[in-house]
Design an enzyme around this catalytic site. Structure first.
Site, mmCIF file in Angstrom:
data_model
loop_
_atom_site.group_PDB
_atom_site.id
_atom_site.type_symbol
_atom_site.label_atom_id
_atom_site.label_comp_id
_atom_site.label_asym_id
_atom_site.label_seq_id
_atom_site.Cartn_x
_atom_site.Cartn_y
_atom_site.Cartn_z
ATOM 1 N N TRP A 123 -69.151 15.723 27.568
ATOM 2 C CA TRP A 123 -69.498 14.427 26.985
ATOM 3 C C TRP A 123 -69.870 14.618 25.518
ATOM 4 O O TRP A 123 -70.572 15.564 25.162
ATOM 5 C CB TRP A 123 -70.689 13.844 27.744
ATOM 6 N N GLN B 59 -74.089 28.548 21.987
ATOM 7 C CA GLN B 59 -75.017 27.709 22.732
ATOM 8 C C GLN B 59 -74.839 27.885 24.232
ATOM 9 O O GLN B 59 -75.810 27.893 24.996
ATOM 10 C CB GLN B 59 -74.809 26.236 22.346
ATOM 11 N N SER C 290 -73.116 8.279 39.949
ATOM 12 C CA SER C 290 -73.930 8.607 38.777
ATOM 13 C C SER C 290 -74.853 7.446 38.445
ATOM 14 O O SER C 290 -74.394 6.300 38.334
ATOM 15 C CB SER C 290 -73.031 8.912 37.575
ATOM 16 N N ARG D 220 -77.571 16.043 16.361
ATOM 17 C CA ARG D 220 -77.137 14.831 17.052
ATOM 18 C C ARG D 220 -77.876 13.601 16.532
ATOM 19 O O ARG D 220 -77.320 12.505 16.470
ATOM 20 C CB ARG D 220 -77.354 14.975 18.560
ATOM 21 N N LYS E 223 -86.026 21.853 17.842
ATOM 22 C CA LYS E 223 -85.463 21.865 16.479
ATOM 23 C C LYS E 223 -85.897 20.664 15.638
ATOM 24 O O LYS E 223 -85.791 20.684 14.408
ATOM 25 C CB LYS E 223 -83.940 21.938 16.537
ATOM 26 N N TRP F 134 -77.883 15.483 33.962
ATOM 27 C CA TRP F 134 -77.403 15.591 32.586
ATOM 28 C C TRP F 134 -78.559 15.447 31.605
ATOM 29 O O TRP F 134 -79.612 14.939 31.934
ATOM 30 C CB TRP F 134 -76.303 14.559 32.294
ATOM 31 N N GLY G 171 -74.027 20.924 27.483
ATOM 32 C CA GLY G 171 -72.924 20.725 26.562
ATOM 33 C C GLY G 171 -73.053 21.735 25.439
ATOM 34 O O GLY G 171 -74.057 22.451 25.354
ATOM 35 N N GLN H 160 -75.454 11.723 39.794
ATOM 36 C CA GLN H 160 -75.575 12.358 38.477
ATOM 37 C C GLN H 160 -76.463 11.502 37.563
ATOM 38 O O GLN H 160 -76.003 10.577 36.903
ATOM 39 C CB GLN H 160 -74.211 12.565 37.834
ATOM 40 N N TYR I 44 -64.770 9.648 28.455
ATOM 41 C CA TYR I 44 -65.200 10.491 27.340
ATOM 42 C C TYR I 44 -64.073 10.603 26.310
ATOM 43 O O TYR I 44 -62.975 11.052 26.627
ATOM 44 C CB TYR I 44 -65.595 11.891 27.809
#
Length: 336
Positions: free
Chosen positions: A21, A291, A152, A228, A216, A205, A285, A177, A54
């Site tokens: 995603w 990462q 979900s 982000r 951060k 998720w 992700g 989900q 997505y």
């Protein structure tokens, strides 16, 4: 990598799932996306989660192209149906029989596979009879296009109704989900107890709360360039709710706890959700392969009860627990 059963089934998945995603087909170049998938495979991840919506189907295409050389039986590929794709016509959304049966064929083509291991209702559809939706899923299972069915962001009542219909139709509803993290615990009061009763696991998720639990983002400091929170097309809206000085100050206080366990704050956040025995896997992700390599180190970690208590004390009133939030995740109106 550790593996867990998904719901009341004999189906095992890696307790860290790679999800695409916001990244594949949009935020990062295809070569970088492929490198992230390869890093996941090298780290022992066998479970991959995507959705047709997505990047308007591009994410499925990228994932399918990257995985096509792998032994299919050694992978668990998940995708979802609900959101509008393509030209977004009046039947290109929701959980109608028409949309589900057309969408599974599109997803299989893009993923370059004959079946998906888990096909998920991406949201609850208030405008289609649940009987119609579950019958379509039953037919897909019988056709061999999906081995298992999940959902979900369904509420406890929706899970109970869907589970009962699935049982009557001869298949199992084995997963849900939802969003879940140390900061967002809205499933704990109702969804998790109901799921345990029904034999449904959580595939969670955003275990690092859109990156906030990495530490951060610093209180009173400018947002990190390229994060982000600065990308309006990549989830900045979802991050903003956590960008208060109170939340960010509390998150910084988690760093010493992570250090006691030999973990980074991000690894601690992923390990935290895996302490819940109703969670089968945490979706991570990545925009860089590094990462993935770091976050998989959360697999197999046990956080002592004393440290779990300290995490609760540190986060305190910053934690969102209101179960009513789950009901707001499914659209109350038609997109098309």
């Amino acid at each position: 990598m550790q593996f867990r059963y998904l719901g009341n089934s004999g189906f095992k998945i890696s307790e860290i799932t790679y999800g695409n995603w916001l990244t594949h087909g949009s935020q990062i170049e295809n070569e970088t996306a492929a490198a992230c998938v390869r890093a996941a495979l090298d780290a022992g991840i066998t479970t991959f989660d995507t959705a047709d919506v997505y990047a308007n189907t591009a994410a499925e295409t990228v994932l399918g192209e990257t995985l096509k050389g792998e032994r299919r039986q050694s992978l668990e590929i998940f995708t979802k149906v609900f959101g509008a794709t393509g030209p977004k016509g009046h039947n290109d959304v929701g959980l109608s029989r028409k949309h589900i049966l057309e969408s599974i064929d599109g997803s299989l083509t893009r993923l370059q596979t004959d079946y998906v291991d888990l096909y998920q209702a991406h949201r609850f559809d208030f405008f289609t009879p649940l009987e119609e939706t579950m019958q379509a899923f039953a037919d897909i299972v019988r056709q061999g296009k999906a081995l298992y069915i999940g959902v979900s962001e369904w509420t406890a009542d929706q899970l109970r109704a869907g589970h009962a219909l699935a049982k009557d139709l001869g298949f199992q509803l084995i997963s849900n989900q939802p969003e879940y993290s140390a900061l967002w615990r809205v499933i704990e009061a109702e969804v998790v107890p109901t799921s345990k009763e029904l034999g449904i696991s959580q595939i969670v998720w955003s275990p690092v709360a859109q990156g906030v639990l990495t530490g951060k983002y610093l209180p009173g400091a400018p947002l990190p360039e390229g994060s982000r929170a600065t990308d309006e097309k990549g989830g900045a809206g979802a991050v903003k709710r956590w960008l208060t000085d109170d939340v960010l100050t509390r998150v910084q206080q988690l760093a010493p706890i992570a250090q006691e366990l030999g973990l980074t704050p991000a690894q601690l956040a992923v390990a935290w959700v895996l302490q819940n025995d109703n969670v089968a896997t945490a979706i991570i992700g990545a925009s860089r392969p590094e990462q993935v390599v770091e976050n998989v180190k959360a697999s197999g970690v046990t956080i002592p009860a004393e440290l779990l208590g300290r995490i609760d004390e540190v986060l305190g009133g910053a934690v969102e627990r209101d179960a009513a939030h789950t009901a707001t995740r499914s659209p109350q109106h038609r997109e098309a």
